[in-house]
Design a protein around this motif. Structure first.
Motif, PDB file in Angstrom:
ATOM      1  N   LEU A   1      -6.237  -1.082   2.962  1.00 31.85           N
ATOM      2  CA  LEU A   1      -5.371   0.264   2.664  1.00 31.85           C
ATOM      3  C   LEU A   1      -4.991   0.051   1.272  1.00 31.85           C
ATOM      4  N   TRP A   2      -4.460  -1.167   1.037  1.00 31.18           N
ATOM      5  CA  TRP A   2      -3.957  -1.612  -0.280  1.00 31.18           C
ATOM      6  C   TRP A   2      -4.740  -1.287  -1.324  1.00 31.18           C
TER       7      TRP A   2
ATOM      8  N   ALA B   1       0.813  -1.186  -0.061  1.00 36.34           N
ATOM      9  CA  ALA B   1       0.211  -0.254   0.074  1.00 36.34           C
ATOM     10  C   ALA B   1       0.944   1.022   0.043  1.00 36.34           C
ATOM     11  N   ILE B   2       1.800   1.290   0.840  1.00 40.98           N
ATOM     12  CA  ILE B   2       2.768   2.373   1.093  1.00 40.98           C
ATOM     13  C   ILE B   2       3.558   2.460  -0.329  1.00 40.98           C
ATOM     14  N   THR B   3       3.985   1.524  -1.010  1.00 41.17           N
ATOM     15  CA  THR B   3       4.717   1.464  -2.145  1.00 41.17           C
ATOM     16  C   THR B   3       4.062   2.044  -3.308  1.00 41.17           C
ATOM     17  N   VAL B   4       2.677   1.653  -3.542  1.00 43.54           N
ATOM     18  CA  VAL B   4       2.030   1.927  -4.500  1.00 43.54           C
ATOM     19  C   VAL B   4       1.395   3.607  -4.336  1.00 43.54           C
ATOM     20  N   ALA B   5       1.119   3.824  -3.116  1.00 42.27           N
ATOM     21  CA  ALA B   5       0.802   5.121  -2.857  1.00 42.27           C
ATOM     22  C   ALA B   5       1.777   6.259  -3.253  1.00 42.27           C
TER      23      ALA B   5
ATOM     24  N   ILE C   1      -7.496   0.592  -1.270  1.00 38.05           N
ATOM     25  CA  ILE C   1      -7.756   2.101  -1.472  1.00 38.05           C
ATOM     26  C   ILE C   1      -6.676   2.645  -2.406  1.00 38.05           C
ATOM     27  N   CYS C   2      -5.446   2.456  -1.930  1.00 42.28           N
ATOM     28  CA  CYS C   2      -4.189   3.012  -2.685  1.00 42.28           C
ATOM     29  C   CYS C   2      -4.128   2.481  -4.046  1.00 42.28           C
ATOM     30  N   ASN C   3      -4.527   1.494  -4.333  1.00 50.22           N
ATOM     31  CA  ASN C   3      -4.479   0.909  -5.776  1.00 50.22           C
ATOM     32  C   ASN C   3      -5.725   1.345  -6.783  1.00 50.22           C
TER      33      ASN C   3
ATOM     34  N   GLN D   1      -5.222   5.304  -7.214  1.00 50.25           N
ATOM     35  CA  GLN D   1      -4.044   5.639  -8.067  1.00 50.25           C
ATOM     36  C   GLN D   1      -4.501   5.250  -9.552  1.00 50.25           C
TER      37      GLN D   1
ATOM     38  N   PHE E   1       2.133   8.630  -6.601  1.00 49.89           N
ATOM     39  CA  PHE E   1       2.345  10.116  -6.192  1.00 49.89           C
ATOM     40  C   PHE E   1       3.517  10.597  -7.194  1.00 49.89           C
TER      41      PHE E   1
END
Length: 304
Positions: free
Chosen positions: A268-269, A13-17, A271-273, A276, A21
């Motif tokens: 979270l994963w 999730a952090i990596t994708v976000a 949402i981020c995916n 994005q 960005f």
């Protein structure tokens, strides 16, 4: 302590976000191999760099495998859970061992009813998506995705099913049926939200029909083109990616039913995916079609 699924999905999730960005705001400065590995489908990287990544690209049509696997796995898991709760089957010790190994949970954190309901919703979603990818959607023959996306899809659906059932009574903690929490006040309050899930489920299906019809002849139903066109109708009048918006809504309902740390990390994963990819799609639409409706936003009406 975070388990392996928590760590894995939080990291992704952090990596994708973060990567999304950077690409959205500083694409010119991002290495080609990062962009090519991250973006796929209609908004895939079109440059000449990082051609070596072709060796780990697979057809986007292999999305089908996600849903073929998840349909079988979720259905078998639902049947097994139903037998355990309704017909007093015992949970096999190897199942308990594997779930504890993966989730590192000693006590159940959701009621049996909430788990069964969540697993039922997941199953009907997976089955519908399986039908769509095999019999409805039209994948462009040239459309590719990175192998990492393929692996992530398989792992995602495995984790969703495991998280939905693995922290419920009998599958976690004591095997004493007298201690099973069948229903709690939280489940009673949240259960009607399944109607919201079904609304999003239906709207996502209608959105995918609209997408498919853009490439088919209206009379014969045969595929006549692989070109991208502007979709119109229903939620497309408000956002560029209603199917992704509906996906987020469905996972919000699932998180309310299964409010565990592991499912939150999966959420979270998602949402981020979804956010994005929706932003990438929205930007691509506006660049590609000069007459693209200006009132549409990417994924949240009037906001994002």
């Amino acid at each position: 302590m975070l388990n392996i699924l928590d760590l894995g999905f939080l990291s992704v999730a952090i990596t994708v976000a973060f990567t999304g960005f950077l690409i959205n705001n500083y694409e010119k400065h991002v290495p080609a191999f990062v962009i090519k590995g991250f973006k796929y489908g209609s908004f895939a990287y079109q440059g000449s760099g990082a051609n070596y990544l072709h060796i780990i690209e697979v057809p986007k049509a292999l999305y089908r495998h996600f849903y073929a696997f998840s349909s079988v796995f979720s259905t078998l898991s639902l049947i097994y859970a139903f037998l355990v709760y309704c017909f007093e089957f015992s949970v096999h010790r190897y199942v308990v061992f594997m779930l504890k190994l993966i989730l590192e949970q000693d006590e159940p954190t959701v009621s049996a009813t909430a788990s069964l309901l969540a697993l039922s919703l997941i199953t009907i979603q997976c089955i519908r998506r399986c039908y769509e990818t095999y019999y409805l959607q039209v994948f462009a023959s040239s459309s590719k995705m990175n192998l990492s996306h393929y692996i992530a899809g398989i792992v995602h659906y495995f984790a969703v099913v495991v998280a939905a059932i693995g922290q419920s009574p009998l599958f976690c903690g004591s095997q004493d049926r007298s201690k099973v929490i069948w229903m709690d006040s939280k489940t009673i309050v949240i259960s009607p939200c399944s109607l919201i899930f079904m609304w999003a489920w239906y709207e996502q299906y209608k959105s995918n029909i609209i997408f498919a019809n853009l490439r088919k002849d209206k009379k014969s139903g045969k595929v006549v083109t692989e070109d991208h066109k502007i979709p119109y109708g229903r939620l497309f009048e408000h956002v560029s990616s209603p199917h992704r918006m509906c996906e987020v809504i469905m996972y919000i309902v699932l998180l309310l039913l299964v409010p565990t740390r592991t499912f939150f990390c999966i959420f979270l994963w998602v949402i981020c995916n979804q956010v994005q990819t929706a932003i990438h799609a929205h930007v691509w639409y506006k660049k590609t079609f000069k007459d693209y409706p200006s009132n549409r936003t990417a994924i949240v009406p009037k906001l994002l």
